[in-house]
Each structure stands twice: as C-alpha cells, then as structure tokens.
Design a protein around this motif. Structure first.
Motif, PDB file in Angstrom:
ATOM      1  N   MET A 412       0.853  -1.176   0.000  1.00 27.34           N
ATOM      2  CA  MET A 412       0.000   0.000   0.000  1.00 27.34           C
ATOM      3  C   MET A 412       0.893   1.231   0.000  1.00 27.34           C
ATOM      4  N   GLY A 413       0.344   2.329  -0.479  1.00 28.84           N
ATOM      5  CA  GLY A 413       1.109   3.555  -0.541  1.00 28.84           C
ATOM      6  C   GLY A 413       0.220   4.690  -0.994  1.00 28.84           C
ATOM      7  N   TYR A 414       0.824   5.833  -1.257  1.00 31.07           N
ATOM      8  CA  TYR A 414       0.077   7.025  -1.654  1.00 31.07           C
ATOM      9  C   TYR A 414       0.426   7.422  -3.082  1.00 31.07           C
ATOM     10  N   VAL A 415      -0.603   7.776  -3.841  1.00 35.75           N
ATOM     11  CA  VAL A 415      -0.410   8.272  -5.206  1.00 35.75           C
ATOM     12  C   VAL A 415      -1.238   9.541  -5.370  1.00 35.75           C
ATOM     13  N   LYS A 416      -0.933  10.296  -6.419  1.00 32.82           N
ATOM     14  CA  LYS A 416      -1.688  11.504  -6.709  1.00 32.82           C
ATOM     15  C   LYS A 416      -3.128  11.156  -7.041  1.00 32.82           C
ATOM     16  N   SER A 417      -4.051  11.990  -6.568  1.00 32.57           N
ATOM     17  CA  SER A 417      -5.461  11.785  -6.903  1.00 32.57           C
ATOM     18  C   SER A 417      -5.643  11.786  -8.416  1.00 32.57           C
ATOM     19  N   GLY A 418      -6.513  10.928  -8.891  1.00 27.67           N
ATOM     20  CA  GLY A 418      -6.721  10.755 -10.320  1.00 27.67           C
ATOM     21  C   GLY A 418      -6.002   9.531 -10.839  1.00 27.67           C
ATOM     22  N   LEU A 419      -4.971   9.090 -10.098  1.00 28.71           N
ATOM     23  CA  LEU A 419      -4.219   7.894 -10.467  1.00 28.71           C
ATOM     24  C   LEU A 419      -4.452   6.775  -9.454  1.00 28.71           C
ATOM     25  N   HIS A 420      -5.533   6.896  -8.696  1.00 32.99           N
ATOM     26  CA  HIS A 420      -5.804   5.975  -7.602  1.00 32.99           C
ATOM     27  C   HIS A 420      -6.833   4.905  -7.942  1.00 32.99           C
ATOM     28  N   LYS A 421      -7.365   4.915  -9.146  1.00 31.36           N
ATOM     29  CA  LYS A 421      -8.442   3.991  -9.480  1.00 31.36           C
ATOM     30  C   LYS A 421      -7.914   2.569  -9.709  1.00 31.36           C
ATOM     31  N   PRO A 422      -8.630   1.547  -9.223  1.00 26.22           N
ATOM     32  CA  PRO A 422      -8.212   0.161  -9.435  1.00 26.22           C
ATOM     33  C   PRO A 422      -8.001  -0.131 -10.918  1.00 26.22           C
ATOM     34  N   GLY A 423      -6.939  -0.854 -11.209  1.00 31.30           N
ATOM     35  CA  GLY A 423      -6.596  -1.186 -12.582  1.00 31.30           C
ATOM     36  C   GLY A 423      -5.539  -0.277 -13.174  1.00 31.30           C
ATOM     37  N   THR A 424      -5.239   0.839 -12.500  1.00 29.68           N
ATOM     38  CA  THR A 424      -4.197   1.749 -12.990  1.00 29.68           C
ATOM     39  C   THR A 424      -2.840   1.066 -12.916  1.00 29.68           C
ATOM     40  N   GLU A 425      -2.125   1.012 -14.033  1.00 34.36           N
ATOM     41  CA  GLU A 425      -0.811   0.361 -14.074  1.00 34.36           C
ATOM     42  C   GLU A 425       0.278   1.336 -13.651  1.00 34.36           C
ATOM     43  N   VAL A 426       1.206   0.847 -12.852  1.00 33.76           N
ATOM     44  CA  VAL A 426       2.300   1.675 -12.344  1.00 33.76           C
ATOM     45  C   VAL A 426       3.599   0.886 -12.415  1.00 33.76           C
ATOM     46  N   LYS A 427       4.684   1.573 -12.128  1.00 33.66           N
ATOM     47  CA  LYS A 427       5.993   0.949 -11.977  1.00 33.66           C
ATOM     48  C   LYS A 427       6.472   1.214 -10.549  1.00 33.66           C
ATOM     49  N   ILE A 428       6.972   0.180  -9.900  1.00 27.84           N
ATOM     50  CA  ILE A 428       7.509   0.318  -8.546  1.00 27.84           C
ATOM     51  C   ILE A 428       9.004   0.069  -8.594  1.00 27.84           C
ATOM     52  N   ILE A 429       9.778   1.048  -8.137  1.00 25.59           N
ATOM     53  CA  ILE A 429      11.235   0.967  -8.206  1.00 25.59           C
ATOM     54  C   ILE A 429      11.774   0.294  -6.943  1.00 25.59           C
ATOM     55  N   ILE A 430      12.402  -0.856  -7.130  1.00 26.68           N
ATOM     56  CA  ILE A 430      12.971  -1.619  -6.025  1.00 26.68           C
ATOM     57  C   ILE A 430      14.438  -1.893  -6.326  1.00 26.68           C
ATOM     58  N   ARG A 431      15.312  -1.389  -5.478  1.00 30.89           N
ATOM     59  CA  ARG A 431      16.764  -1.533  -5.656  1.00 30.89           C
ATOM     60  C   ARG A 431      17.203  -1.061  -7.035  1.00 30.89           C
ATOM     61  N   GLY A 432      16.616   0.032  -7.469  1.00 30.54           N
ATOM     62  CA  GLY A 432      17.009   0.642  -8.733  1.00 30.54           C
ATOM     63  C   GLY A 432      16.396   0.025  -9.964  1.00 30.54           C
ATOM     64  N   LYS A 433      15.599  -1.020  -9.802  1.00 27.90           N
ATOM     65  CA  LYS A 433      14.985  -1.689 -10.943  1.00 27.90           C
ATOM     66  C   LYS A 433      13.482  -1.458 -10.949  1.00 27.90           C
ATOM     67  N   SER A 434      12.920  -1.342 -12.152  1.00 31.15           N
ATOM     68  CA  SER A 434      11.495  -1.083 -12.325  1.00 31.15           C
ATOM     69  C   SER A 434      10.723  -2.396 -12.360  1.00 31.15           C
ATOM     70  N   ASN A 435       9.641  -2.465 -11.575  1.00 29.34           N
ATOM     71  CA  ASN A 435       8.796  -3.658 -11.524  1.00 29.34           C
ATOM     72  C   ASN A 435       7.343  -3.265 -11.789  1.00 29.34           C
ATOM     73  N   ASP A 436       6.628  -4.126 -12.501  1.00 25.64           N
ATOM     74  CA  ASP A 436       5.235  -3.844 -12.832  1.00 25.64           C
ATOM     75  C   ASP A 436       4.348  -3.924 -11.593  1.00 25.64           C
ATOM     76  N   GLY A 437       3.416  -2.990 -11.504  1.00 22.62           N
ATOM     77  CA  GLY A 437       2.433  -2.992 -10.426  1.00 22.62           C
ATOM     78  C   GLY A 437       1.103  -2.508 -10.944  1.00 22.62           C
ATOM     79  N   VAL A 438       0.049  -2.804 -10.207  1.00 23.52           N
ATOM     80  CA  VAL A 438      -1.285  -2.356 -10.583  1.00 23.52           C
ATOM     81  C   VAL A 438      -2.048  -1.979  -9.322  1.00 23.52           C
ATOM     82  N   VAL A 439      -2.755  -0.865  -9.378  1.00 23.73           N
ATOM     83  CA  VAL A 439      -3.568  -0.428  -8.243  1.00 23.73           C
ATOM     84  C   VAL A 439      -4.734  -1.397  -8.073  1.00 23.73           C
ATOM     85  N   THR A 440      -5.005  -1.776  -6.822  1.00 30.40           N
ATOM     86  CA  THR A 440      -6.084  -2.713  -6.546  1.00 30.40           C
ATOM     87  C   THR A 440      -6.853  -2.289  -5.309  1.00 30.40           C
ATOM     88  N   LYS A 441      -8.054  -2.775  -5.184  1.00 32.12           N
ATOM     89  CA  LYS A 441      -8.872  -2.471  -4.018  1.00 32.12           C
ATOM     90  C   LYS A 441      -8.323  -3.174  -2.785  1.00 32.12           C
TER      91      LYS A 441
END
Length: 453
Positions: A412-441
């Motif tokens: 869980m975390g915080y994102v800008k309003s408007g990008l908070h809807k379930p299904g929104t695809e994001v990238k999560i940076i872990i140890r300098g590498k980009s990993n696929d993520g998706v907002v979920t309920k």
C-alpha cells in the motif's frame, strides 16, 4: 520464511518504530557498546511466558516483544486465517476518561461521533492536529455517557498523553468536568478467531462463551477480591439485538458486569487488527498469565500464540494502516482512506482540530490517496518510489511484503489523486529496478468480521 521476505518486513517495521538503534537483539553475553548504552527494554508480564513457548524477542517501541514463536511467520499468518491466534498487545496504552464532559472533551481531539455511539460500542478514530494531520489512530469505546475507554499505540504513548493532558488542562480551566486514568496496572490480550471456523464441538460463538466461563473459573479459583465477570449470554445469539463481535465502522462490545469493583473486571473490547473476528481483553496484570494459559489450554490447542511478524502481515492483508508507516502527522484521515471514521455529525459540525482542512478535502477531494497494489519482482518496501507509465514519480510505497494467503506481493502507498483507481498500471522501483504494479482495491484478503443480518 525466516531470512525471507516476511522476516525483512518485520525488520523494516522495527527499524521504523523501535527505540533501539539496532533492530536485531544482541545476545546477552555481548558487551554493550562503550559509546552509548541503549535504554533497557520494558517487558510485559507475559515476557517469560513468551520465552518458554519459544518466542523470539525483539525490541519494539521500547518493549521486548515476540516477533514469532517456534513456527514461522508464514505458518502463524495462515493459522490465524484458518483457526485462532492470541496476541500479547500489553505494550499498548489503555486509558479511561470519566466525567459528565468526557465525550465533549474527546470530540475536540478526534474525528469520531462519540456522542452517537450506544453504550458498550466503539469505533476506530483518529487524533488530529491543527493542520488535519493524524497524531495517532485509536479504538475508542463508549462504556457509558460518562466513561470512555481508549487504546493508543505504544510508539505514540508519550506524545498522545502529553497532547491529551495539555488540552484537558485548558478544557477543565473553562469549567469542563473530565478526569482520566492510565491503565498501567492492566495487560491487554487480543484474541482473533477465523469467523467460520469450528473448534470441534465448539462453534465460534460457543467457544467464546466457553472461554469466558473459564475466565470466571480462574478468578473464582484464586478467590479474587476484584470481582468475577458475569456475562449476558444472549448477546451471542444472532437473533438478538446485541452482538458479541465487531464489524467496522462500529465495534459492538460484550454486555458485561462485575459483581464487585468495576475496575477489577475483565473488559473485552471487540476489535480486529487482522481482518478476522475477535476482541481485545483488558485484564489486571496479576491475572494476565492465568488468562493466557486458560485460553490456550481450553481451546484444545486451536488457539496459538502469535507474534508481531504475523500480526503485521495479517494487518497488511487486511489493508489496515500502521501508524508511522501508512499514516503520520502530515497525513489526513481523508488521504489515508479513513473517511468512514469521520462521523456524519462531525462532517456537518466540525469542532475537532484541523476540521477546516479535513472538511475541505471531503468537499473538494484530497491531493493524494492511499491505495493498494499487486506487483511483480521482489516484494515492495516502505519508501519505494511509484512511477506512472511515463516514468513520472506519482507516489511512494508505505508498507509492503509477500502475502502468505495470496502467495504474491502486496503493498500500500500514496499516489496523486486521479491515479488511484483500481486497474491503474504503475511501476515500482525496487533496488534501482522497475517492476510492474497495478492499483487494486483493499482489503487484499476479504475480512471475516461477523455482520448481523
């Protein structure tokens, strides 16, 4: 899972909240560092009981607390979801407010509609500051119109008590009638039971009744002078108006009375920080060990001692905030997704610290929102950056790990309003590498709170 993702999650938690600089307890035969000797950790009355049962003790918010027992954090988490768990949460701070003005006083500090609660019920609430930020979250129970019981987080105890004391002094100077008592003489146990689990001949409801009878036996056998708990068993019957278990946003308490001094009774407070049914029991510390033993023994092995490691993975699966990680003094209840905790009357009247900021966010929307994520790659951790599809930073992870129940990464975390809807695809940076993520309920794992029909 020791050494794996959940262990790291536990260590991240302790780095955030422990008073000690080191997250790994040093063996006792090691010499203390000459530069600065850490403060001695406080111990609950069940400390030796935890050690006897294989508890791995670690520093947490200035206390020595069990991270796990002989089983793994993974196994403990799954057991709570399938059966029942007993947690020692005596490091948390319970206190009572009394007096004809205790409710009007507390309503100046929290967002809940306390006046609207029925006696014996409670709710989750948030202490706010002048900017609308969260000082702490707390479960508040309205015992009577002139008696409020609440529990605050161990890591926030000092600042919470100072905050309450300062405002109480000013309130009383204006003629308000309120006093308080900090229950340092009591211990706190949390019993969490899978809602549909059957304990052999015991259903969940009959198990609780059985255990409460055993509590009585403990006190009777000790010939306690502080009173024997009496229970109105009708509260356990589904067709009755009262219920024994909680469902958010309101937590329904047991109908209990004490035969002698009220302060001597066991005070169950129905609450679950795991997503399962359950309640917390405030008990005089001299009886806490006997109570813990009775619960374990009389459940015929179905109730298992469980530590902070599993408690953290359980609350994350339930989508619940950990203060200091997922919510702090700069975060409003609206941003944290706790709008439901702000009573309808309070939204109309305000009257609490930071009301102007919070009510404006309710009307116009907050700039950021707490959301859940599924992700690939390593489990996300606190402070991992969240990017949109264009590579722009849109937020930050506050809690994350591997879900023992879902067998995949959750966060869980915080994102800008408007990008908070379930299904929104994001990238999560872990140890300098980009990993696929998706907002979920949230919750990630469906809650099992008992809800009357």
């Amino acid at each position: 899972m020791r050494g794996g993702g959940l262990w790291q999650l536990g260590q991240c938690l302790f780095r955030r909240l422990a008073q000690s600089k080191s997250t790994t307890p040093k063996p006792r035969h090691f010499a203390a560092a000459p530069a600065a000797e850490p403060a001695e950790l406080k111990k609950t009355v069940l400390h030796d009981f935890h050690v006897e049962h294989g508890g791995k003790m670690v520093p947490f918010a200035g206390w020595s607390m069990p991270l796990q027992y002989k089983d793994s954090i993974m196994d403990s988490t799954l057991h709570c979801r399938a059966a029942a768990s007993l947690f020692d949460v005596s490091h948390m701070c319970g206190l009572s407010l009394r007096g004809r003005d205790c409710i009007p006083f507390l309503e100046t500090l929290v967002v809940a509609d306390l006046a609207g609660l029925r006696p014996g019920t409670g709710t989750l609430t948030v202490f706010t500051n002048e900017r609308g930020g969260a000082i702490d979250d707390s479960v508040v129970t309205k015992v009577r119109d002139d008696h409020i019981y609440l529990v605050v987080n161990a890591g926030c105890r000092d600042k919470d008590l100072a905050h309450i004391a300062a405002h109480m002094e000013a309130f009383k100077a204006k003629g308000g009638a309120v006093d308080w008592h900090i229950h340092d003489e009591r211990s706190l146990l949390a019993l969490q039971v899978h809602g549909i689990y059957s304990f052999g001949k015991f259903s969940f409801f009959s198990l609780i009744i059985h255990l409460l009878h055993e509590i009585n036996k403990v006190l009777v056998l000790q010939k306690s002078s502080i009173g024997v708990l009496t229970v109105n068993l009708s509260v356990f019957l589904p067709e009755k108006e009262k219920y024994s278990l909680c469902f958010l946003p309101h937590l329904h308490g047991l109908d209990i009375t004490a035969t002698t001094q009220p302060r001597g009774s066991h005070l169950p407070e129905t609450f679950s920080y795991t997503g399962e049914d359950g309640f917390e029991i405030s008990v005089p510390s001299e009886h806490a060990l006997d109570l813990a033993r009775a619960i374990l023994e009389k459940s015929e092995g179905k109730v298992r001692l469980t530590g902070l490691g599993a408690r953290d993975s359980l609350r994350l699966e339930a989508g619940l905030c950990l203060y200091g990680n997922d919510m702090d003094q700069h975060t409003t209840p609206v941003e944290a997704g706790l709008t439901w905790a702000i009573g309808k009357r309070r939204r109309a009247e305000g009257g609490f610290l930071g009301a102007e900021v919070i009510l404006k966010q309710l009307e116009e929307g907050p700039p950021i929102r707490r959301v859940g994520f599924f992700s690939t790659g390593p489990p996300p951790r606190s402070h991992n950056e969240i990017l949109n599809s264009s590579g722009e930073k849109i937020g930050e992870v506050t809690s994350g790990g591997f879900s023992p129940c879902l067998k995949k990464n959750i966060a869980m975390g915080y994102v800008k309003s408007g990008l908070h809807k379930p299904g929104t695809e994001v990238k999560i940076i872990i140890r300098g590498k980009s990993n696929d993520g998706v907002v979920t309920k949230m919750p990630f794992v469906p809650t099992k709170y008992y809800k009357p029909s």
